[in-house]
Design a protein around this motif. Structure first.
Motif, short mmCIF file in Angstrom:
data_model
loop_
_atom_site.label_atom_id
_atom_site.label_comp_id
_atom_site.label_asym_id
_atom_site.label_seq_id
_atom_site.Cartn_x
_atom_site.Cartn_y
_atom_site.Cartn_z
N ILE A 46 0.79 -1.12 -0.07
CA ILE A 46 -0.03 -0.02 0.11
C ILE A 46 0.86 1.28 0.01
CG2 ILE A 46 -1.72 1.30 1.39
CD1 ILE A 46 -2.58 -1.38 2.17
N GLY A 47 1.86 1.28 0.70
CA GLY A 47 2.80 2.53 0.81
C GLY A 47 3.49 2.60 -0.55
N ARG A 48 4.00 1.85 -1.04
CA ARG A 48 4.49 2.08 -2.20
C ARG A 48 3.35 2.37 -3.44
NH1 ARG A 48 6.56 -3.24 -4.70
NH2 ARG A 48 4.28 -3.62 -5.14
N GLU A 49 2.33 2.17 -3.42
CA GLU A 49 1.40 2.28 -4.49
C GLU A 49 0.90 3.81 -3.93
OE1 GLU A 49 0.65 0.72 -7.09
OE2 GLU A 49 2.26 -0.58 -6.74
N MET A 50 0.66 4.19 -2.89
CA MET A 50 0.44 5.64 -2.49
C MET A 50 1.67 6.56 -3.01
SD MET A 50 -1.33 5.65 1.24
CE MET A 50 -0.23 4.67 2.07
N ALA A 51 2.66 6.07 -2.62
CA ALA A 51 3.62 6.87 -3.18
C ALA A 51 3.49 7.35 -4.72
CB ALA A 51 5.12 6.33 -2.87
N TYR A 52 3.19 6.03 -5.57
CA TYR A 52 3.18 6.34 -7.00
C TYR A 52 2.22 7.09 -7.47
CZ TYR A 52 6.44 2.28 -7.39
OH TYR A 52 7.64 1.34 -7.48
N HIS A 53 0.82 6.98 -6.69
CA HIS A 53 -0.22 7.92 -7.12
C HIS A 53 0.23 9.33 -6.66
CE1 HIS A 53 -3.21 5.07 -8.34
NE2 HIS A 53 -3.02 4.11 -7.11
N LEU A 54 0.59 9.43 -5.64
CA LEU A 54 1.15 10.84 -5.17
C LEU A 54 2.04 11.20 -6.56
CD1 LEU A 54 1.75 10.37 -1.57
CD2 LEU A 54 -0.09 11.94 -2.59
N ALA A 55 3.06 10.73 -6.88
CA ALA A 55 3.74 11.09 -7.98
C ALA A 55 3.19 11.32 -9.09
CB ALA A 55 4.84 9.94 -8.29
N ARG A 56 2.34 10.58 -9.59
CA ARG A 56 1.42 10.74 -10.78
C ARG A 56 0.67 12.13 -10.67
NH1 ARG A 56 -0.10 5.45 -9.84
NH2 ARG A 56 0.83 3.90 -11.44
N MET A 57 0.43 12.67 -9.31
CA MET A 57 -0.32 13.60 -9.15
C MET A 57 0.45 14.89 -8.87
SD MET A 57 -3.47 12.58 -6.91
CE MET A 57 -3.22 11.03 -6.33
N GLY A 58 1.98 14.78 -9.00
CA GLY A 58 3.06 15.88 -8.96
C GLY A 58 3.45 16.39 -7.65
N ALA A 59 3.14 15.44 -6.93
CA ALA A 59 3.62 15.91 -5.24
C ALA A 59 5.12 15.54 -5.18
CB ALA A 59 2.90 15.03 -4.36
N HIS A 60 5.76 16.33 -4.07
CA HIS A 60 7.09 16.03 -3.72
C HIS A 60 6.62 14.93 -2.67
CE1 HIS A 60 8.70 19.91 -5.37
NE2 HIS A 60 7.44 20.37 -4.87
N VAL A 61 7.69 13.83 -2.80
CA VAL A 61 7.70 12.63 -2.01
C VAL A 61 8.86 12.38 -1.23
CG1 VAL A 61 6.68 10.12 -1.83
CG2 VAL A 61 5.67 11.71 -3.57
N VAL A 62 8.88 12.15 -0.12
CA VAL A 62 9.77 11.57 0.53
C VAL A 62 9.30 10.03 1.30
CG1 VAL A 62 11.61 11.46 2.55
CG2 VAL A 62 10.83 13.62 1.22
#
Length: 182
Positions: A46-62
């Motif tokens: 779930i964590g990896r997939e949330m990071a991927y979805h946030l990335a698709r939406m243009g977020a800054h991710v750590v």
């Protein structure tokens, strides 16, 4: 008076509940563009997939988890998907000092914090047997599955207050080995 109690007040209550609980604004992916987000437990599931979805939406991710190799792949894929920026910090949430320092480092990397997504859990062999004979395992589970959430939230609170940000807690048994129940 009976009509009012029986019909009018319940209808008014339903109307007020609908008005109060209905979303004032519908979610749009661009709402997360440029947002600064931490995701824990992001090496898989779930964590990896949330990071991927946030990335698709243009977020800054750590992202963080124990597996540095897996985190490198997650960060690389986040950048391919369009993240504004993506970084990782490998470590374990068994170490409360790491948890606190991780939030500070992530905030520094992104220039603040808008959202903290707490998704990590510790692996347990059989969650029912740890209460019978292994107090050290119970202590470890409580530190990772509860206390680290408190430490991370406390460390993030000043930045989240400044940005009017959010804390998201993911609770899932997906991290538990299903074979133990068969």
């Amino acid at each position: 008076m009976a009509f009012m109690k029986k019909y009018l007040l319940p209808i008014l209550g339903i109307f007020l509940a609908y008005y109060y609980y209905s979303a004032k604004e519908e979610f749009r992916p661009e709402m997360l563009r440029g947002k600064r987000v931490i995701v824990t437990g992001a090496s898989k599931g779930i964590g990896r997939e949330m990071a991927y979805h946030l990335a698709r939406m243009g977020a800054h991710v750590v992202v963080t988890a124990r597996s540095e190799e897996a985190l490198k792949k997650v960060v690389s894929h986040c950048l391919e998907l369009g993240a504004s920026s993506a970084h990782y910090v490998a470590g374990t949430m068994e170490n409360m000092t790491f948890a606190e320092e991780f939030v500070a480092k992530a905030g520094k990397l992104m220039g603040g914090l808008d959202m903290l997504i707490l998704n990590h859990i510790t692996n347990t062999n059989n969650p029912m047997t740890v209460f019978i004979d292994d107090i050290d395992q119970v202590r470890k589970n409580m530190e990772v599955n509860f206390l680290s959430y408190v430490v991370l939230s406390g460390a993030a609170m000043p930045m989240l207050k400044q940005s009017n940000g959010s804390i998201v807690v993911v609770s899932s048994i997906a991290g538990v080995d299903r074979q133990m129940y068969e």
